[in-house]
Design a protein around this motif. Structure first.
Motif, PDB file in Angstrom:
ATOM      1  N   ALA A 132      34.922  24.876  38.190  1.00  0.00           N
ATOM      2  CA  ALA A 132      34.148  25.922  37.511  1.00  0.00           C
ATOM      3  C   ALA A 132      32.669  25.584  37.377  1.00  0.00           C
ATOM      4  N   HIS A 166      30.445  27.882  39.560  1.00  0.00           N
ATOM      5  CA  HIS A 166      30.206  29.201  38.983  1.00  0.00           C
ATOM      6  C   HIS A 166      29.179  29.130  37.854  1.00  0.00           C
ATOM      7  N   VAL A 171      31.724  32.985  33.112  1.00  0.00           N
ATOM      8  CA  VAL A 171      32.978  33.656  32.735  1.00  0.00           C
ATOM      9  C   VAL A 171      33.951  33.645  33.911  1.00  0.00           C
ATOM     10  N   ARG A 172      33.420  33.839  35.109  1.00  0.00           N
ATOM     11  CA  ARG A 172      34.285  33.796  36.294  1.00  0.00           C
ATOM     12  C   ARG A 172      34.876  32.401  36.473  1.00  0.00           C
ATOM     13  N   ASP A 209      35.356  30.483  46.464  1.00  0.00           N
ATOM     14  CA  ASP A 209      34.690  31.618  45.838  1.00  0.00           C
ATOM     15  C   ASP A 209      33.255  31.278  45.448  1.00  0.00           C
ATOM     16  N   PHE A 251      41.343  28.990  33.607  1.00  0.00           N
ATOM     17  CA  PHE A 251      42.507  29.467  32.871  1.00  0.00           C
ATOM     18  C   PHE A 251      43.711  29.604  33.805  1.00  0.00           C
ATOM     19  N   PHE A 252      43.526  30.275  34.935  1.00  0.00           N
ATOM     20  CA  PHE A 252      44.645  30.467  35.850  1.00  0.00           C
ATOM     21  C   PHE A 252      45.058  29.174  36.535  1.00  0.00           C
ATOM     22  N   LEU A 279      35.457  30.249  34.059  1.00  0.00           N
ATOM     23  CA  LEU A 279      36.479  30.075  33.022  1.00  0.00           C
ATOM     24  C   LEU A 279      37.771  30.799  33.376  1.00  0.00           C
ATOM     25  N   GLN A 280      37.660  31.941  34.029  1.00  0.00           N
ATOM     26  CA  GLN A 280      38.865  32.644  34.467  1.00  0.00           C
ATOM     27  C   GLN A 280      39.638  31.815  35.488  1.00  0.00           C
ATOM     28  N   PHE A 281      38.907  31.219  36.418  1.00  0.00           N
ATOM     29  CA  PHE A 281      39.566  30.339  37.387  1.00  0.00           C
ATOM     30  C   PHE A 281      40.217  29.153  36.686  1.00  0.00           C
ATOM     31  N   SER A 332      38.831  28.620  43.900  1.00  0.00           N
ATOM     32  CA  SER A 332      37.592  28.660  43.112  1.00  0.00           C
ATOM     33  C   SER A 332      36.446  27.982  43.862  1.00  0.00           C
TER      34      SER A 332
END
Length: 109
Positions: free
Chosen positions: A25, A28, A35-36, A78, A42-43, A38-40, A75
């Motif tokens: 992360a 990002h 936020v993107r 991305d 989390f998943f 953190l989403q990665f 991630s």
């Protein structure tokens, strides 16, 4: 009308790639979209936990947490892709702004 102030160069895609590989992360975060990231994260944690619960006990560490490693790899890709796109757009805009006056094309008024 074009502005005389060129936009600042975006962050190097290779810096983003290296950061994303070293610390999940962080690529990002460097790009300004935490936020993107953190989403990665989390998943990544959720899928690592799920695959650890459903994998056989004799599986390797990577096998037990394969879901998390999959999201980790996605991630990285991305963050690098976003950095490459931003760099390409910046280079294209810098090229076209310099060519507008030299091409003889009149701006539409």
């Amino acid at each position: 009308m074009s502005t005389s102030d060129p936009s600042p160069a975006p962050v190097s895609p290779y810096l983003v790639l290296g950061a994303a590989i070293v610390l999940p992360a962080s690529g990002h975060v460097i790009l300004g979209i935490p936020v993107r990231g953190l989403q990665f994260l989390f998943f990544m944690v959720v899928l690592a936990w799920v695959t650890a619960r459903i994998s056989p006990p004799d599986a390797s560490f990577v096998g037990r947490h394969a879901g998390g490693f999959l999201i980790y790899a996605l991630s990285i890709l991305d963050a690098y892709k976003i950095a490459r796109i931003r760099t390409a757009k910046w280079a294209h805009n810098a090229r076209t702004e310099g060519n507008d006056t030299q091409s003889g094309i009149e701006p539409h008024t």
